[in-house]
Design an enzyme around this catalytic site. Structure first.
Site, short mmCIF file in Angstrom:
data_model
loop_
_atom_site.label_atom_id
_atom_site.label_comp_id
_atom_site.label_asym_id
_atom_site.label_seq_id
_atom_site.Cartn_x
_atom_site.Cartn_y
_atom_site.Cartn_z
N GLU A 260 0.86 -1.19 0.00
CA GLU A 260 0.00 0.00 0.00
C GLU A 260 0.89 1.23 0.00
OE1 GLU A 260 -2.93 0.47 3.16
OE2 GLU A 260 -3.09 -1.71 3.36
N GLU A 311 -13.26 5.53 -0.05
CA GLU A 311 -14.02 4.59 0.77
C GLU A 311 -14.71 5.38 1.88
OE1 GLU A 311 -12.14 0.47 1.25
OE2 GLU A 311 -10.39 1.76 0.97
N LYS A 314 -14.80 4.20 5.82
CA LYS A 314 -13.58 3.90 6.59
C LYS A 314 -13.59 4.67 7.91
CE LYS A 314 -9.81 2.43 5.27
NZ LYS A 314 -8.42 2.18 4.85
N GLU A 320 -8.61 9.48 5.56
CA GLU A 320 -8.62 8.03 5.26
C GLU A 320 -9.66 7.67 4.20
OE1 GLU A 320 -6.65 5.74 6.56
OE2 GLU A 320 -5.93 6.45 8.51
#
Length: 339
Positions: A260, A311, A314, A320
């Site tokens: 990642e 997302e 999250k 994030e």
């Protein structure tokens, strides 16, 4: 359990495994309630010529559309699955692989199986189960003739390093060394990579007095001179910190794959499309040009960019939720090219 001393291993990187441009992978996270269908996501991936995808869990609905596309998959074994796999048998692990993965995509599309994500230190309940689960999955793959084709590892957070600056002084947190050493031994014996999650963005926002934005974004600025090596960006420093730390434990030959890395477009300090393009664009360019690190200049670093989409479910800080390279409508959040 396999016998780690049965034969001498020649490491992937030393036999030219990364001799050509390394794959540019993308993480396909799905912690959101507004994502395109998996079929639409796969079409988007194909349209953009992306050839390598990391999925954090083997969700059948997400896996099936990849079948037959030729896209290489890196598939995670979720942390919560580790205890049952670790405490069962290789036969049961094979049943898990068959029903969760191979029933949905052919084995020749599987590049890596990632057994647990950021378990050591960050999710310690599962730590005792990582290595036994890896052994059972390895034995299962061996029994069906796939242990050479599909490599197994476990993705680690940068926090497993107690010290990472300068890179040559790096060492692992002593609290995890017993388990980590067993992992490193397995990786060496099976020519598999250490998988690490590398986020210069986190380093920058958490230590702005010590980390410059220019260094985090691959922009020219002050250089770090460490022994006889020169570093001009934080990505290289972090990858080499892991290499030095492994070397300190006697495992300096193991390849590193960055499972990642990325930069958010919103929700935090220096989070913008412009900075995300600067960061991810440089990561892609380095991969395509097989650019190594100062410690291993001839060995390109395989990376998975995070993330395919934002997302919105999250947990944690707002940023994030904003790592997506594509909008949910399929339009790029910024003009990143993958070739």
């Amino acid at each position: 359990m396999y016998n780690s001393l049965q034969h001498e291993i020649k490491f992937a990187y030393s036999r030219g495994f990364f001799a050509v441009a390394v794959p540019i992978g993308i993480c396909y996270g799905r912690v959101a309630n507004n994502l395109p269908t998996p079929s639409d996501a796969v079409n988007l991936i194909k349209t953009n010529g992306i050839s390598s995808i990391r999925l954090f869990n083997p969700d059948p609905e997400s896996l099936r559309p990849f079948s037959g596309t030729g896209i290489q998959l890196t598939i995670g074994v979720p942390n919560e699955e580790l205890p049952s796999i670790a405490t069962s048998t290789a036969t049961a692990a094979n049943d898990w692989l068959q029903s969760n993965i191979f029933a949905h995509v052919p084995a020749d599309q599987i590049r890596y199986i990632v057994v647990g994500n950021e378990v050591f230190l960050k999710d310690p309940f599962y730590t005792p189960h990582v290595i036994p689960a890896i052994f059972n999955i390895y034995e299962a793959l061996t029994s069906i003739g796939l242990s050479e084709k599909i490599k197994i590892s476990s993705a680690q957070a940068a926090s497993i390093l107690s010290n990472s600056y300068p890179p040559s002084s790096s060492y692992f947190d002593p609290n995890i060394l017993p388990d980590l050493t067993r992992l490193l031994q397995f990786l060496r014996d099976t020519s598999s990579p250490l998988m690490v999650n590398v986020y210069p963005y986190f380093s920058y926002i958490n230590n702005p007095q010590f980390v410059s934005l220019d260094s985090a974004l691959f922009r020219s600025g002050s250089s770090l001179h460490d022994q006889d090596l020169v570093y001009d960006n934080l990505f290289d420093q972090t990858v080499d910190a892991f290499i030095y730390a492994m070397e300190r434990e006697g495992y300096g030959e193991i390849p590193v794959v960055v499972t990642e890395t990325g930069w958010p477009t919103a929700g935090g300090e220096a989070a913008s499309g412009e900075n995300a393009l600067a960061y991810n664009g440089n990561v892609v360019k380095r991969g395509l040009n097989n650019v190594g690190t100062p410690k291993r200049p001839e060995i390109g670093v395989e990376v998975f960019l995070f993330d395919l989409f934002d997302e919105n479910e999250k947990d944690g800080n707002e940023f994030e939720k904003h790592f997506g390279i594509f909008g949910t409508n399929g339009v790029k959040a910024y003009d990143l090219n993958f070739h």
